[in-house]
Each structure stands twice: as structure tokens, then as C-alpha cells.
Design an enzyme around this catalytic site. Sequence first.
Site, PDB file in Angstrom:
ATOM      1  N   LYS A 101       0.924  -1.104  -0.171  1.00  0.00           N
ATOM      2  CA  LYS A 101      -0.073   0.018   0.042  1.00  0.00           C
ATOM      3  C   LYS A 101       0.787   1.228  -0.098  1.00  0.00           C
ATOM      4  CE  LYS A 101      -4.436  -1.311   1.995  1.00  0.00           C
ATOM      5  NZ  LYS A 101      -5.236  -0.976   3.049  1.00  0.00           N
ATOM      6  N   ASP A 104     -10.233   3.920   1.757  1.00  0.00           N
ATOM      7  CA  ASP A 104     -10.172   3.147   2.900  1.00  0.00           C
ATOM      8  C   ASP A 104     -10.844   4.346   3.914  1.00  0.00           C
ATOM      9  OD1 ASP A 104      -9.174   0.798   2.764  1.00  0.00           O
ATOM     10  OD2 ASP A 104      -7.034   1.090   3.309  1.00  0.00           O
TER      11      ASP A 104
HETATM   12  P1  NAP Z   1      -0.300  -2.571   9.754  1.00  0.00           P
HETATM   13  O1  NAP Z   1      -0.102  -1.158   8.869  1.00  0.00           O
HETATM   14  O2  NAP Z   1       0.733  -3.578   9.592  1.00  0.00           O
HETATM   15  O3  NAP Z   1      -0.648  -2.135  11.305  1.00  0.00           O
HETATM   16  C1  NAP Z   1      -0.922  -3.088  12.348  1.00  0.00           C
HETATM   17  C2  NAP Z   1      -1.252  -2.427  13.685  1.00  0.00           C
HETATM   18  O4  NAP Z   1      -1.639  -3.433  14.394  1.00  0.00           O
HETATM   19  C3  NAP Z   1      -0.170  -1.615  14.184  1.00  0.00           C
HETATM   20  O5  NAP Z   1      -0.530  -0.523  14.950  1.00  0.00           O
HETATM   21  C4  NAP Z   1       0.386  -2.565  15.141  1.00  0.00           C
HETATM   22  O6  NAP Z   1       1.132  -2.172  16.350  1.00  0.00           O
HETATM   23  C5  NAP Z   1      -0.673  -3.471  15.566  1.00  0.00           C
HETATM   24  N1  NAP Z   1      -0.523  -4.954  15.816  1.00  0.00           N
HETATM   25  C6  NAP Z   1      -0.241  -5.993  15.266  1.00  0.00           C
HETATM   26  N2  NAP Z   1       0.023  -6.968  15.866  1.00  0.00           N
HETATM   27  C7  NAP Z   1      -0.261  -6.645  17.282  1.00  0.00           C
HETATM   28  C8  NAP Z   1      -0.256  -7.183  18.451  1.00  0.00           C
HETATM   29  N3  NAP Z   1      -0.218  -8.673  18.579  1.00  0.00           N
HETATM   30  N4  NAP Z   1      -0.667  -6.715  19.530  1.00  0.00           N
HETATM   31  C9  NAP Z   1      -0.979  -5.370  19.611  1.00  0.00           C
HETATM   32  N5  NAP Z   1      -0.735  -4.596  18.441  1.00  0.00           N
HETATM   33  C10 NAP Z   1      -0.479  -5.265  17.275  1.00  0.00           C
HETATM   34  O7  NAP Z   1      -1.866  -2.921   9.067  1.00  0.00           O
HETATM   35  P2  NAP Z   1      -3.038  -2.018   8.661  1.00  0.00           P
HETATM   36  O8  NAP Z   1      -2.940  -1.838   7.083  1.00  0.00           O
HETATM   37  O9  NAP Z   1      -3.193  -1.063   9.644  1.00  0.00           O
HETATM   38  O10 NAP Z   1      -4.282  -3.084   8.950  1.00  0.00           O
HETATM   39  C11 NAP Z   1      -4.658  -3.468  10.401  1.00  0.00           C
HETATM   40  C12 NAP Z   1      -5.621  -4.373  10.394  1.00  0.00           C
HETATM   41  O11 NAP Z   1      -6.938  -3.821  10.025  1.00  0.00           O
HETATM   42  C13 NAP Z   1      -5.387  -5.770   9.587  1.00  0.00           C
HETATM   43  O12 NAP Z   1      -6.034  -6.841  10.338  1.00  0.00           O
HETATM   44  C14 NAP Z   1      -6.532  -5.520   8.272  1.00  0.00           C
HETATM   45  O13 NAP Z   1      -7.001  -6.769   7.625  1.00  0.00           O
HETATM   46  C15 NAP Z   1      -7.378  -4.433   8.854  1.00  0.00           C
HETATM   47  N6  NAP Z   1      -8.128  -3.856   7.738  1.00  0.00           N
HETATM   48  C16 NAP Z   1      -9.145  -3.836   7.607  1.00  0.00           C
HETATM   49  C17 NAP Z   1     -10.003  -3.078   6.461  1.00  0.00           C
HETATM   50  C18 NAP Z   1     -11.376  -3.144   5.981  1.00  0.00           C
HETATM   51  O14 NAP Z   1     -11.719  -2.682   5.217  1.00  0.00           O
HETATM   52  N7  NAP Z   1     -12.276  -3.747   6.929  1.00  0.00           N
HETATM   53  C19 NAP Z   1      -9.150  -2.137   5.752  1.00  0.00           C
HETATM   54  C20 NAP Z   1      -7.773  -2.128   6.250  1.00  0.00           C
HETATM   55  C21 NAP Z   1      -7.463  -2.784   7.151  1.00  0.00           C
HETATM   56  P3  NAP Z   1       2.728  -1.912  16.238  1.00  0.00           P
HETATM   57  O15 NAP Z   1       2.816  -0.322  15.691  1.00  0.00           O
HETATM   58  O16 NAP Z   1       3.253  -1.830  17.438  1.00  0.00           O
HETATM   59  O17 NAP Z   1       3.387  -2.645  15.341  1.00  0.00           O
END
Ligand code: NAP
Length: 273
Positions: free
Chosen positions: A66, A102
Site C-alpha cells: 500500500k 479506506d
Molecule cells: P499495519 O499497518 O501492519 O498495522 C498493524 C497495527 O496493528 C499496528 O498498530 C501494530 O502495532 C498493531 N499490532 C499488530 N499485531 C499486534 C499485537 N499482537 N498486539 C498489539 N498490536 C498489534 O496494518 P493495517 O494495514 O493498519 O491493518 C490493520 C488491520 O486492519 C488488519 O487486520 C487488516 O486486515 C485490517 N483492515 C481492514 C480493512 C477493512 O476494510 N475492514 C481495511 C484495512 C485494514 P505496532 O505499531 O506496535 O506494530
Amino acid sequence: MGKSFAVIGDPINHSLSPNIHSAAFRELNLDSSYIGYRIPKGELESGIEGLKKIKINGFNVTIPHKIEMMKYLDKMDESCSVIGAVNTVVNNEGMLKGYNTDMDGFLEPIKKRDIQIKGKKILLLGAGGAARAIIAGMAKEKAEEVNIANRTPNNAMKLSEFASKIGLKTNTINLEELNQEIEKFDMIINSTSIGLKNETSPISFERANQETIVYDIVYSPMNTDFIKKAKDKKLEVIYGYEMLLGQATRAFEIWHGMEAPYNAMKKALLGGF
Ligand code: NAP
């Protein structure tokens, strides 16, 4: 000639997007196709060249591309330049224009329910790419204040700086302190990946205000522990699949220039669970 679309990312075989978009093509009798196309990290440039060669009309972008995808765009919509990440691309004879749907996708179920964000206090868990789109949405809708809690405090700080730049007031708080202050929030959002692997919710909602709305953007499983705990407390919930559907319908409208068949797309998505 029919139009072709794809979603690129890695992993990609569990993506629900091909189902959702194909259902829309069927509903509207469009001669279009949509496939999942795996491009591993480090192979984005050659992957995009391949998509241009087959004259793809547009594609969605998901983890892990992304942010890197921004480098390969010829033009950027404001949604994409503000958020600093791209999830939807239009290919106009080799000219790639990027969008980020998004933010609109996130706001869509809130608007559908007539929930006002203006003047509200929000708690946001997470500070990754999706959290940036949520912060942009909160700034647009003029939330009073967003409290950001994240595992890595430095990432919460960076997100908070981004929020200030676009005129949104934020605080960063410790994950450990959360349960003590929970009653003051009008909306609590999970934008971390906690739940994807059935992890326990970091919040119990034990002391939440009865008016609090709980929004989990994780969409698989549909009923995360976060959602289940909120429902146990009889709080109103918004599911991750609703945001997924919101960003997909917006991408459809950008590509096809017509209203997306929301119900057909929703039915296909829910059938996938
Ligand atoms: P990302 O950029 O990789 O960010 C992940 C986030 O989750 C960071 O804040 C990370 O914290 C935290 N995290 C990951 N594992 C963790 C754990 N075990 N304990 C505590 N915090 C944890 O991912 P993203 O693109 O933002 O996506 C995040 C989630 O949203 C994913 O599950 C994705 O599938 C979902 N999503 C859904 C939609 C939708 O349309 N519904 C759209 C986009 C994303 P750190 O900063 O500490 O690493």
C-alpha cells in the site's frame, strides 16, 4: 472488449475482493473480470509492468504494497496523497492514478447509521496504515479528540503528529491504562490486527458507557473477541466487513463511473464467511 481488474498483495488467496467485485459485474451484466494476483514483497515494480502489459483497467492494492505503490503512480488523488498510501489504482493507457478508498470505506457504515462524529471523543487502538485512513476520516468529520493507544508508542506518536498536521486533536495513551478510562469515549475502534488469529481483545468494555459505539475493522473472523465482548455488554457494534464493503463499493464507482450494487456485493461478501 471486456475490462479486467485485480487485487495485488501477498498473501492474496484468501482475499474476498474477487468475489465482491465479480458479484457486482454479474448483477449489472458487465463484461468485466476481477482476479487475485500475488505479487511478493520486492517484486512490485515488475509485477506492475506485467499488469500494464495485459492492459489491466484497474487494481486494488493490499498488504504489503500500500505504501510502496505510491512510487509507481503517475497521478494521485487527494485521498491518496493525504493518507500516504494507495489501495485503488486506475490505469488509463499506461498512466496510473492512485486513490485511497479506506477513509470513505471506514466512514460509510457510520454515515449509514446516522452517527455524528462531530464533537465526539474517540479511542483508536492501533497506529498502522489503516489507522492513518481513520485519522483522516476523523479530521474530515471534525471529531473533538482522538486518543491513540498502540503497542509501539513511537508509532502512536508519529500518527499523532500526522493528525496535528491535518487539524485533529489527539492524545497518546498506554494500552495498560485503557480499561480505567473507557467510560469517557463515544466510540472505540480497533485498527490493530488483533483478532485476525482469534486473539483476546485488549479491552473488556466492563466499564464502558452504554452509548459507546464499538467498531472493529478486522473482518475475519466476523465476530472477533473484541466484537463479542462489546455485544455481551449490549453495545452497538460496527463490523469490519462493513468497511471492506464500503471501500470496495467506492473503488467500483471510481472504475466504472456508476453506482455500485451494494446489496449484491454485500451478499457475496457475507456468503464468503
Ligand atoms: P499495519 O499497518 O501492519 O498495522 C498493524 C497495527 O496493528 C499496528 O498498530 C501494530 O502495532 C498493531 N499490532 C499488530 N499485531 C499486534 C499485537 N499482537 N498486539 C498489539 N498490536 C498489534 O496494518 P493495517 O494495514 O493498519 O491493518 C490493520 C488491520 O486492519 C488488519 O487486520 C487488516 O486486515 C485490517 N483492515 C481492514 C480493512 C477493512 O476494510 N475492514 C481495511 C484495512 C485494514 P505496532 O505499531 O506496535 O506494530
